[in-house]
Design a protein around this motif. Structure first.
Motif, PDB file in Angstrom:
ATOM      1  N   GLY A 271      30.381  95.714  14.051  1.00  0.00           N
ATOM      2  CA  GLY A 271      31.715  95.842  14.602  1.00  0.00           C
ATOM      3  C   GLY A 271      31.744  96.469  15.987  1.00  0.00           C
ATOM      4  O   GLY A 271      30.725  96.542  16.701  1.00  0.00           O
ATOM      5  N   ALA A 272      32.936  96.945  16.372  1.00  0.00           N
ATOM      6  CA  ALA A 272      33.095  97.552  17.687  1.00  0.00           C
ATOM      7  C   ALA A 272      32.229  98.793  17.831  1.00  0.00           C
ATOM      8  O   ALA A 272      31.735  99.091  18.924  1.00  0.00           O
ATOM      9  CB  ALA A 272      34.562  97.906  17.919  1.00  0.00           C
ATOM     10  N   TYR A 273      32.037  99.524  16.736  1.00  0.00           N
ATOM     11  CA  TYR A 273      31.284 100.775  16.790  1.00  0.00           C
ATOM     12  C   TYR A 273      29.869 100.531  17.310  1.00  0.00           C
ATOM     13  O   TYR A 273      29.424 101.187  18.271  1.00  0.00           O
ATOM     14  CB  TYR A 273      31.245 101.398  15.403  1.00  0.00           C
ATOM     15  CG  TYR A 273      30.618 102.778  15.340  1.00  0.00           C
ATOM     16  CD1 TYR A 273      31.298 103.895  15.825  1.00  0.00           C
ATOM     17  CD2 TYR A 273      29.362 102.977  14.771  1.00  0.00           C
ATOM     18  CE1 TYR A 273      30.741 105.164  15.766  1.00  0.00           C
ATOM     19  CE2 TYR A 273      28.792 104.237  14.696  1.00  0.00           C
ATOM     20  CZ  TYR A 273      29.487 105.334  15.196  1.00  0.00           C
ATOM     21  OH  TYR A 273      28.932 106.588  15.128  1.00  0.00           O
ATOM     22  N   ALA A 274      29.157  99.570  16.712  1.00  0.00           N
ATOM     23  CA  ALA A 274      27.797  99.276  17.163  1.00  0.00           C
ATOM     24  C   ALA A 274      27.813  98.627  18.540  1.00  0.00           C
ATOM     25  O   ALA A 274      26.989  98.960  19.402  1.00  0.00           O
ATOM     26  CB  ALA A 274      27.095  98.380  16.152  1.00  0.00           C
ATOM     27  N   ALA A 275      28.753  97.704  18.767  1.00  0.00           N
ATOM     28  CA  ALA A 275      28.806  96.991  20.039  1.00  0.00           C
ATOM     29  C   ALA A 275      29.014  97.942  21.212  1.00  0.00           C
ATOM     30  O   ALA A 275      28.401  97.790  22.280  1.00  0.00           O
ATOM     31  CB  ALA A 275      29.916  95.946  20.001  1.00  0.00           C
ATOM     32  N   GLN A 276      29.878  98.921  21.037  1.00  0.00           N
ATOM     33  CA  GLN A 276      30.155  99.858  22.117  1.00  0.00           C
ATOM     34  C   GLN A 276      28.940 100.722  22.436  1.00  0.00           C
ATOM     35  O   GLN A 276      28.606 100.943  23.608  1.00  0.00           O
ATOM     36  CB  GLN A 276      31.361 100.722  21.747  1.00  0.00           C
ATOM     37  CG  GLN A 276      32.670  99.936  21.722  1.00  0.00           C
ATOM     38  CD  GLN A 276      33.818 100.707  21.092  1.00  0.00           C
ATOM     39  OE1 GLN A 276      33.644 101.830  20.607  1.00  0.00           O
ATOM     40  NE2 GLN A 276      34.992 100.105  21.077  1.00  0.00           N
ATOM     41  N   HIS A 277      28.268 101.222  21.405  1.00  0.00           N
ATOM     42  CA  HIS A 277      27.058 102.016  21.645  1.00  0.00           C
ATOM     43  C   HIS A 277      25.972 101.178  22.324  1.00  0.00           C
ATOM     44  O   HIS A 277      25.306 101.650  23.256  1.00  0.00           O
ATOM     45  CB  HIS A 277      26.526 102.582  20.330  1.00  0.00           C
ATOM     46  CG  HIS A 277      27.299 103.756  19.805  1.00  0.00           C
ATOM     47  ND1 HIS A 277      28.398 103.611  18.997  1.00  0.00           N
ATOM     48  CD2 HIS A 277      27.121 105.092  19.976  1.00  0.00           C
ATOM     49  CE1 HIS A 277      28.866 104.810  18.683  1.00  0.00           C
ATOM     50  NE2 HIS A 277      28.112 105.727  19.258  1.00  0.00           N
ATOM     51  N   LEU A 278      25.781  99.962  21.858  1.00  0.00           N
ATOM     52  CA  LEU A 278      24.760  99.099  22.446  1.00  0.00           C
ATOM     53  C   LEU A 278      25.065  98.794  23.904  1.00  0.00           C
ATOM     54  O   LEU A 278      24.165  98.778  24.743  1.00  0.00           O
ATOM     55  CB  LEU A 278      24.652  97.794  21.643  1.00  0.00           C
ATOM     56  CG  LEU A 278      23.954  97.900  20.288  1.00  0.00           C
ATOM     57  CD1 LEU A 278      24.203  96.645  19.459  1.00  0.00           C
ATOM     58  CD2 LEU A 278      22.446  98.132  20.468  1.00  0.00           C
ATOM     59  N   ALA A 279      26.337  98.578  24.204  1.00  0.00           N
ATOM     60  CA  ALA A 279      26.720  98.261  25.583  1.00  0.00           C
ATOM     61  C   ALA A 279      26.476  99.442  26.511  1.00  0.00           C
ATOM     62  O   ALA A 279      25.992  99.274  27.642  1.00  0.00           O
ATOM     63  CB  ALA A 279      28.186  97.835  25.630  1.00  0.00           C
ATOM     64  N   VAL A 280      26.802 100.653  26.056  1.00  0.00           N
ATOM     65  CA  VAL A 280      26.561 101.844  26.877  1.00  0.00           C
ATOM     66  C   VAL A 280      25.068 102.052  27.084  1.00  0.00           C
ATOM     67  O   VAL A 280      24.598 102.323  28.204  1.00  0.00           O
ATOM     68  CB  VAL A 280      27.210 103.082  26.236  1.00  0.00           C
ATOM     69  CG1 VAL A 280      26.775 104.353  26.959  1.00  0.00           C
ATOM     70  CG2 VAL A 280      28.724 102.961  26.258  1.00  0.00           C
ATOM     71  N   ALA A 281      24.288 101.932  25.998  1.00  0.00           N
ATOM     72  CA  ALA A 281      22.843 102.117  26.109  1.00  0.00           C
ATOM     73  C   ALA A 281      22.226 101.097  27.063  1.00  0.00           C
ATOM     74  O   ALA A 281      21.366 101.437  27.886  1.00  0.00           O
ATOM     75  CB  ALA A 281      22.195 102.023  24.730  1.00  0.00           C
ATOM     76  N   ALA A 282      22.667  99.841  26.965  1.00  0.00           N
ATOM     77  CA  ALA A 282      22.139  98.800  27.844  1.00  0.00           C
ATOM     78  C   ALA A 282      22.478  99.098  29.307  1.00  0.00           C
ATOM     79  O   ALA A 282      21.651  98.889  30.201  1.00  0.00           O
ATOM     80  CB  ALA A 282      22.695  97.439  27.438  1.00  0.00           C
ATOM     81  N   TRP A 283      23.692  99.588  29.540  1.00  0.00           N
ATOM     82  CA  TRP A 283      24.090  99.936  30.919  1.00  0.00           C
ATOM     83  C   TRP A 283      23.220 101.069  31.454  1.00  0.00           C
ATOM     84  O   TRP A 283      22.747 101.003  32.594  1.00  0.00           O
ATOM     85  CB  TRP A 283      25.560 100.333  30.946  1.00  0.00           C
ATOM     86  CG  TRP A 283      26.046 100.688  32.323  1.00  0.00           C
ATOM     87  CD1 TRP A 283      26.518  99.827  33.271  1.00  0.00           C
ATOM     88  CD2 TRP A 283      26.086 101.997  32.904  1.00  0.00           C
ATOM     89  NE1 TRP A 283      26.841 100.524  34.416  1.00  0.00           N
ATOM     90  CE2 TRP A 283      26.598 101.852  34.223  1.00  0.00           C
ATOM     91  CE3 TRP A 283      25.746 103.272  32.447  1.00  0.00           C
ATOM     92  CZ2 TRP A 283      26.772 102.939  35.076  1.00  0.00           C
ATOM     93  CZ3 TRP A 283      25.913 104.360  33.295  1.00  0.00           C
ATOM     94  CH2 TRP A 283      26.426 104.187  34.585  1.00  0.00           C
TER      95      TRP A 283
END
Length: 394
Positions: free
Chosen positions: A231-243
């Motif tokens: 969900g959004a929870y994992a997607a948001q963390h992954l996006a920040v980490a990737a950035w």
């Protein structure tokens, strides 16, 4: 798009009451509400605090004592209340410096000062239009919707629902002021390992956040957005980490081959209930088999160095790294860094000015950091939906 009825959002200011996802009209708030989790401040507080955290689940004290040893190791004192006192003071000072004349109230979900007392105090002082900053950056039940349910509960239980409104600042996981500390921390860690002679291919970056039940994760965020697994929870963390990693790889010579992944910590549910994985200590234990010699753990899910950081990372993860023969470092949280405090003021100004979404700072391209949560957002599978402020009725 289906028309939204006026006053579709309970306990909301006039600016948010129509249910639009972003509030683009200025709102004249009376005060800021800093809403925290709370924590014990002595050995005698530990079990009563844990009873508050687990209220409604019927967990006996002997099971709570299994968790209590984390707090007892530190004298029964969680650092989170002290950290929020410092944050409140820093935020109040930053508001004054920015020319914003708003008092800051601080209240907790699970320990004194309780939200009920603080909201009542604000109302007595004539501050009835509150803008809440919850000390969790991401979208999930426990980090967002539960705070909104707390606000609704408080207004109903105190009888202030007809006179007090509480809006909530958007999830701020990708605001530049929040992510700066993680970028700086990873850069310093990678540069430090490289300077020690560790090859980039031997370095592992682990972005760590609080695990939550898989069913809750799948329901995090707006339902009409395809978030993917977790969900959004994992997607948001992954996006920040990737950035963060993209920035570090582009600015640190030799860092292009440094590996990273998202891991989870602080699981507290029964073994029969699926929670987000992998666990940070399990991953650390297997890093030597991948050829890694150094690991940096990044507490990307946390605002400050509270118990989940001090115990789960600085104690357990550090011990796991020592057992695995790895060099270990834990990077800083935002805390009360000037960039983060200034970022909170930016978030407040968004709402005071009614700033359009396209003009708001963010570092990822993910949608969904809404001022007013959408219908069915972040359902708690165990308890279902309860009345919640700052969001549309499911």
């Amino acid at each position: 798009m289906t028309a939204i009825e006026p006053n579709a959002v309970p306990f909301a200011s006039p600016g948010a009451a129509d249910g639009a996802p972003y509030v683009t009209t200025p709102v004249a708030y009376d005060a800021i509400l800093l809403a925290g989790f709370g924590g014990p401040e002595g050995q005698e507080d530990v079990i009563p605090f844990l009873r508050n955290v687990t209220r409604g689940r019927g967990i006996p004290d002997e099971r709570l004592e299994e968790v209590a040893h984390h707090y007892r190791h530190f004298g029964g004192v969680s650092p989170i209340n002290g950290q929020n006192r410092v944050l409140k003071e820093a935020l109040q000072k930053a508001l004054v410096e920015r020319g914003i004349d708003l008092p800051v109230y601080w209240g907790n979900r699970n320990w004194a000062p309780y939200l009920e007392e603080v909201v009542s105090e604000a109302s007595v002082n004539g501050h009835n239009s509150l803008l809440a900053f919850a000390t969790s950056a991401y979208s999930s039940f426990s980090s967002c919707r539960q705070y909104r349910e707390d606000f609704a509960r408080v207004l109903e239980e105190t009888g202030l629902g007809e006179t007090v409104t509480i809006d909530k600042i958007r999830p701020f996981y990708d605001h530049p002021g929040f992510v700066e500390a993680f970028e700086t921390g990873v850069r310093d860690a990678v540069e430090g390992f490289l300077a020690e002679g560790v090859a980039a291919t031997d370095i592992q970056i682990l972005f760590s956040t609080h695990s939550i039940p898989t069913a809750d994760a799948e329901r995090s965020g707006a339902r009409d957005i395809e978030w993917g697994e977790g969900g959004a929870y994992a997607a948001q963390h992954l996006a920040v980490a990737a950035w963060v990693m993209d920035r570090v790889r582009r600015t640190v010579p030799g860092a292009e081959d440094v590996s990273w992944e998202l891991v989870y910590q602080s699981r507290s549910g029964p073994a029969s209930q699926p929670w987000l994985e992998p666990d940070v200590c399990d991953v650390i234990a297997e890093l030597p088999s991948r050829g890694r010699k150094a690991v940096a753990v990044v507490p990307v899910g946390f605002m400050s160095d509270h118990m989940e950081v001090l115990w789960d990372l600085d104690t357990e993860a550090a011990e796991a790294a020592e057992e695995a023969g790895l060099s270990f470092t834990r990077t800083p949280t935002p805390g009360v860094s000037p960039a983060f405090v200034a970022g909170i003021v930016d978030l407040i100004e968004e709402r005071l000015q009614g700033r359009p979404n396209e003009d708001r700072p963010h570092v990822t391209s993910l949608p969904g950091a809404f001022d007013v949560c959408r219908p069915g957002c972040c359902e708690n599978v165990r308890a279902g939906f309860k009345p919640a402020a700052a969001g549309l009725v499911p």
